[in-house]
Design a protein around this motif. Structure first.
Motif, PDB file in Angstrom:
ATOM      1  N   VAL A   1       7.414   3.881  12.570  1.00 52.20           N
ATOM      2  CA  VAL A   1       6.809   3.313  11.271  1.00 52.20           C
ATOM      3  C   VAL A   1       6.137   2.062  11.620  1.00 52.20           C
ATOM      4  N   LEU A   2       4.837   2.267  10.909  1.00 47.72           N
ATOM      5  CA  LEU A   2       3.732   1.112  11.178  1.00 47.72           C
ATOM      6  C   LEU A   2       3.697   0.242   9.971  1.00 47.72           C
ATOM      7  N   THR A   3       2.865  -0.845  10.096  1.00 46.53           N
ATOM      8  CA  THR A   3       3.211  -1.881   8.942  1.00 46.53           C
ATOM      9  C   THR A   3       2.477  -1.351   7.802  1.00 46.53           C
ATOM     10  N   ASN A   4       1.479  -0.670   7.859  1.00 44.52           N
ATOM     11  CA  ASN A   4       0.632  -0.028   6.733  1.00 44.52           C
ATOM     12  C   ASN A   4      -0.242   1.190   7.174  1.00 44.52           C
ATOM     13  N   GLY A   5      -0.702   1.898   6.155  1.00 48.54           N
ATOM     14  CA  GLY A   5      -1.327   2.827   6.409  1.00 48.54           C
ATOM     15  C   GLY A   5      -2.885   3.102   6.989  1.00 48.54           C
ATOM     16  N   ALA A   6      -3.383   1.721   7.138  1.00 48.91           N
ATOM     17  CA  ALA A   6      -4.803   1.848   7.686  1.00 48.91           C
ATOM     18  C   ALA A   6      -4.924   2.407   9.092  1.00 48.91           C
ATOM     19  N   LEU A   7      -4.124   2.189  10.050  1.00 52.53           N
ATOM     20  CA  LEU A   7      -4.263   2.904  11.278  1.00 52.53           C
ATOM     21  C   LEU A   7      -4.096   4.486  11.216  1.00 52.53           C
ATOM     22  N   PRO A   8      -2.942   4.608  10.543  1.00 51.22           N
ATOM     23  CA  PRO A   8      -2.981   6.323  10.159  1.00 51.22           C
ATOM     24  C   PRO A   8      -3.970   6.820   9.738  1.00 51.22           C
ATOM     25  N   ALA A   9      -4.625   5.998   8.471  1.00 49.99           N
ATOM     26  CA  ALA A   9      -5.948   6.687   7.841  1.00 49.99           C
ATOM     27  C   ALA A   9      -7.224   6.857   8.851  1.00 49.99           C
TER      28      ALA A   9
ATOM     29  N   GLU B   1       0.840  14.977   1.949  1.00 46.02           N
ATOM     30  CA  GLU B   1       1.207  13.688   2.620  1.00 46.02           C
ATOM     31  C   GLU B   1       1.432  13.949   4.045  1.00 46.02           C
ATOM     32  N   LEU B   2       0.789  13.146   4.776  1.00 44.88           N
ATOM     33  CA  LEU B   2       0.596  13.481   6.212  1.00 44.88           C
ATOM     34  C   LEU B   2       1.384  12.233   6.906  1.00 44.88           C
ATOM     35  N   SER B   3       2.037  12.344   8.179  1.00 47.87           N
ATOM     36  CA  SER B   3       2.574  11.444   8.864  1.00 47.87           C
ATOM     37  C   SER B   3       1.800  11.652  10.264  1.00 47.87           C
ATOM     38  N   ILE B   4       1.615  10.352  11.041  1.00 43.94           N
ATOM     39  CA  ILE B   4       0.939  10.623  12.371  1.00 43.94           C
ATOM     40  C   ILE B   4       1.936  10.433  13.306  1.00 43.94           C
ATOM     41  N   GLY B   5       3.372  10.275  13.041  1.00 41.50           N
ATOM     42  CA  GLY B   5       4.328  10.515  14.039  1.00 41.50           C
ATOM     43  C   GLY B   5       5.524   9.712  13.557  1.00 41.50           C
ATOM     44  N   ASP B   6       6.422   9.859  14.329  1.00 43.43           N
ATOM     45  CA  ASP B   6       8.047   9.489  14.173  1.00 43.43           C
ATOM     46  C   ASP B   6       8.187   8.060  14.417  1.00 43.43           C
TER      47      ASP B   6
ATOM     48  N   GLY C   1      -0.359   3.230   2.152  1.00 47.21           N
ATOM     49  CA  GLY C   1       0.592   2.303   1.809  1.00 47.21           C
ATOM     50  C   GLY C   1       0.857   0.976   2.409  1.00 47.21           C
ATOM     51  N   HIS C   2       1.721   0.092   2.138  1.00 46.18           N
ATOM     52  CA  HIS C   2       1.979  -1.033   2.573  1.00 46.18           C
ATOM     53  C   HIS C   2       3.319  -1.412   2.350  1.00 46.18           C
ATOM     54  N   TYR C   3       4.031  -2.368   2.787  1.00 41.13           N
ATOM     55  CA  TYR C   3       5.476  -2.811   2.448  1.00 41.13           C
ATOM     56  C   TYR C   3       6.413  -1.888   2.566  1.00 41.13           C
ATOM     57  N   GLU C   4       7.105  -1.355   1.484  1.00 41.53           N
ATOM     58  CA  GLU C   4       8.356  -0.209   1.868  1.00 41.53           C
ATOM     59  C   GLU C   4       7.693   1.184   1.360  1.00 41.53           C
ATOM     60  N   GLY C   5       6.477   1.197   0.701  1.00 43.12           N
ATOM     61  CA  GLY C   5       5.560   2.268   0.728  1.00 43.12           C
ATOM     62  C   GLY C   5       5.052   2.428  -0.712  1.00 43.12           C
ATOM     63  N   PHE C   6       5.205   3.566  -1.454  1.00 42.43           N
ATOM     64  CA  PHE C   6       4.785   3.894  -2.595  1.00 42.43           C
ATOM     65  C   PHE C   6       5.905   4.175  -3.634  1.00 42.43           C
ATOM     66  N   ASP C   7       5.471   3.580  -4.972  1.00 43.08           N
ATOM     67  CA  ASP C   7       6.472   4.363  -5.973  1.00 43.08           C
ATOM     68  C   ASP C   7       6.632   5.906  -5.997  1.00 43.08           C
TER      69      ASP C   7
ATOM     70  N   LEU D   1      -1.828  11.329   0.860  1.00 38.50           N
ATOM     71  CA  LEU D   1      -1.197  10.219   0.983  1.00 38.50           C
ATOM     72  C   LEU D   1      -0.885  10.157   2.492  1.00 38.50           C
ATOM     73  N   LEU D   2      -0.868   9.007   3.067  1.00 37.83           N
ATOM     74  CA  LEU D   2      -0.275   8.725   4.272  1.00 37.83           C
ATOM     75  C   LEU D   2       1.038   8.032   4.542  1.00 37.83           C
ATOM     76  N   SER D   3       2.240   8.607   5.022  1.00 34.87           N
ATOM     77  CA  SER D   3       3.517   8.211   4.705  1.00 34.87           C
ATOM     78  C   SER D   3       4.442   8.773   5.977  1.00 34.87           C
ATOM     79  N   PRO D   4       5.465   7.997   6.627  1.00 34.94           N
ATOM     80  CA  PRO D   4       6.082   8.553   7.510  1.00 34.94           C
ATOM     81  C   PRO D   4       6.926   9.783   7.397  1.00 34.94           C
ATOM     82  N   ALA D   5       7.023   9.944   5.857  1.00 37.66           N
ATOM     83  CA  ALA D   5       7.858  11.243   5.237  1.00 37.66           C
ATOM     84  C   ALA D   5       6.873  12.352   5.248  1.00 37.66           C
TER      85      ALA D   5
HETATM   86  C1  LIG Z   1       6.241   0.406   6.466  1.00 41.74           C
HETATM   87  S1  LIG Z   1       5.560   1.677   5.983  1.00 41.74           S
HETATM   88  C2  LIG Z   1       6.925   2.317   4.716  1.00 41.74           C
HETATM   89  C3  LIG Z   1       7.857   2.837   5.428  1.00 41.74           C
HETATM   90  C4  LIG Z   1       8.808   3.680   4.277  1.00 41.74           C
HETATM   91  N1  LIG Z   1       9.586   2.769   3.645  1.00 41.74           N
HETATM   92  C5  LIG Z   1       9.589   4.582   4.959  1.00 41.74           C
HETATM   93  O1  LIG Z   1      10.828   4.397   5.524  1.00 41.74           O
HETATM   94  O2  LIG Z   1       9.235   5.572   5.169  1.00 41.74           O
HETATM   95  C6  LIG Z   1       4.194   1.036   5.110  1.00 41.74           C
HETATM   96  C7  LIG Z   1       3.145   2.207   5.108  1.00 41.74           C
HETATM   97  O3  LIG Z   1       2.479   2.352   5.943  1.00 41.74           O
HETATM   98  C8  LIG Z   1       2.124   3.759   6.152  1.00 41.74           C
HETATM   99  N2  LIG Z   1       2.735   4.281   7.324  1.00 41.74           N
HETATM  100  C9  LIG Z   1       3.850   3.672   8.295  1.00 41.74           C
HETATM  101  N3  LIG Z   1       4.056   4.490   9.103  1.00 41.74           N
HETATM  102  C10 LIG Z   1       3.302   5.673   9.202  1.00 41.74           C
HETATM  103  C11 LIG Z   1       3.455   6.997   9.795  1.00 41.74           C
HETATM  104  N4  LIG Z   1       4.031   7.145  10.906  1.00 41.74           N
HETATM  105  N5  LIG Z   1       2.471   8.134   9.394  1.00 41.74           N
HETATM  106  C12 LIG Z   1       1.828   7.703   8.540  1.00 41.74           C
HETATM  107  N6  LIG Z   1       1.661   6.639   7.540  1.00 41.74           N
HETATM  108  C13 LIG Z   1       2.600   5.665   7.839  1.00 41.74           C
HETATM  109  C14 LIG Z   1       2.309   4.452   5.059  1.00 41.74           C
HETATM  110  O4  LIG Z   1       1.184   4.481   4.179  1.00 41.74           O
HETATM  111  C15 LIG Z   1       3.378   3.561   4.492  1.00 41.74           C
HETATM  112  O5  LIG Z   1       3.533   3.792   3.031  1.00 41.74           O
END
Ligand SMILES: C[S@@+](CC[C@H](N)C(=O)[O-])C[C@H]1O[C@@H](n2cnc3c(N)ncnc32)[C@H](O)[C@@H]1O
Length: 224
Positions: free
Chosen positions: A134-142, A127-132, A110-116, A83-87
């Motif tokens: 928040v981007l709009t969706n996970g395409a760029l991180p992927a 689950e990987l984050s590309i940095g601290d 993901g997109h919007y607020e993320g995943f269930d 999963l790509l996620s800021p967490a």
């Molecule tokens: C707006 S973000 C969701 C942010 C989430 N509500 C949170 O606070 O952690 C939408 C999606 O963008 C992707 N995304 C955004 N920032 C990212 C990051 N720094 N690393 C990896 N994925 C990221 C993830 O797939 C995420 O589900």
């Protein structure tokens, strides 16, 4: 290596992964990259992939059903689902090297607020984050992960040693040494004499010292 990407924005991938080194890796069959539209796995009339969070709060969450269906349809036994996620855990060169040793990756964006949360609990191997930030969706991180991993696959870089002698890959944690090309003097700025000397032992020593100095000055956190 095969990489499947699950996204709501397949069109974002055309361009960045169709240029230069990654393009050649795909043409040579070193990378088999497949982009899948998450909406194809939603079956109601509006192809709904999101819903409001239980308990209230802003924004929408990606529903579990389309993601579970897509991952279960696409993954094989050896597939590592990420999963790509800021967490997620911070993506670094050592993780790119680890992933380059896998045969089969699936990147779930993901997109919007993320995943269930059940997606993370049940489907994800990592689950990987590309940095601290928040981007709009996970395409760029992927795309970041695909690029960093692909260039480490054997045969992708013209000279496989390029990936060994660079930042984060020099044995000790740290940055690369400074490099110069012709002309030897440009606007009064001279290339360090030792690099013109032809003395390979001295050059290697200078580079190691410079790499340590740059790391100390610019990224001391890497040394702790
Ligand atoms: C707006 S973000 C969701 C942010 C989430 N509500 C949170 O606070 O952690 C939408 C999606 O963008 C992707 N995304 C955004 N920032 C990212 C990051 N720094 N690393 C990896 N994925 C990221 C993830 O797939 C995420 O589900």
């Amino acid at each position: 290596m095969k990489i499947d990407v699950l996204t709501l924005f397949p069109a974002m991938f055309a361009g960045p992964l169709d240029e230069s080194i990654i393009k050649r890796a795909r043409e040579a069959g070193l990378l088999d990259l497949r982009i899948h539209n998450l909406r194809d796995y939603a079956h109601d009339r509006h192809k709904t992939v999101d819903d409001r969070p239980f308990g209230g709060g802003p924004g929408m969450l990606l529903k579990p059903e389309p993601i579970f269906e897509a991952v279960e349809a696409l993954r094989r036994e050896q597939t590592r689902v990420i999963l790509l996620s800021p967490a997620g855990r911070p993506f670094r060169q050592s993780i790119a090297r680890e992933l380059a040793g896998c045969d089969d990756l699936m990147l779930v964006t993901g997109h919007y607020e993320g995943f269930d949360e059940r997606v993370r609990e049940q489907l994800a191997d990592d689950e990987l984050s590309i940095g601290d930030y928040v981007l709009t969706n996970g395409a760029l991180p992927a795309m970041v992960v695909v690029d960093a991993v692909t260039r480490l696959l054997p045969g992708v870089l013209g000279d496989d040693d390029s990936a060994k002698e660079e930042s984060f890959s020099l044995g000790v944690p740290g940055l690369e040494y400074p490099q110069y090309t012709r002309p030897a003097e440009f606007r009064g700025m001279k290339v360090p004499e030792v690099l013109l000397s032809g003395n390979h032992a001295e050059i290697a020593k200078w580079r190691a010292e410079q790499a340590r100095r740059q790391t100390r000055e610019r990224r001391p956190d890497l040394l702790t």
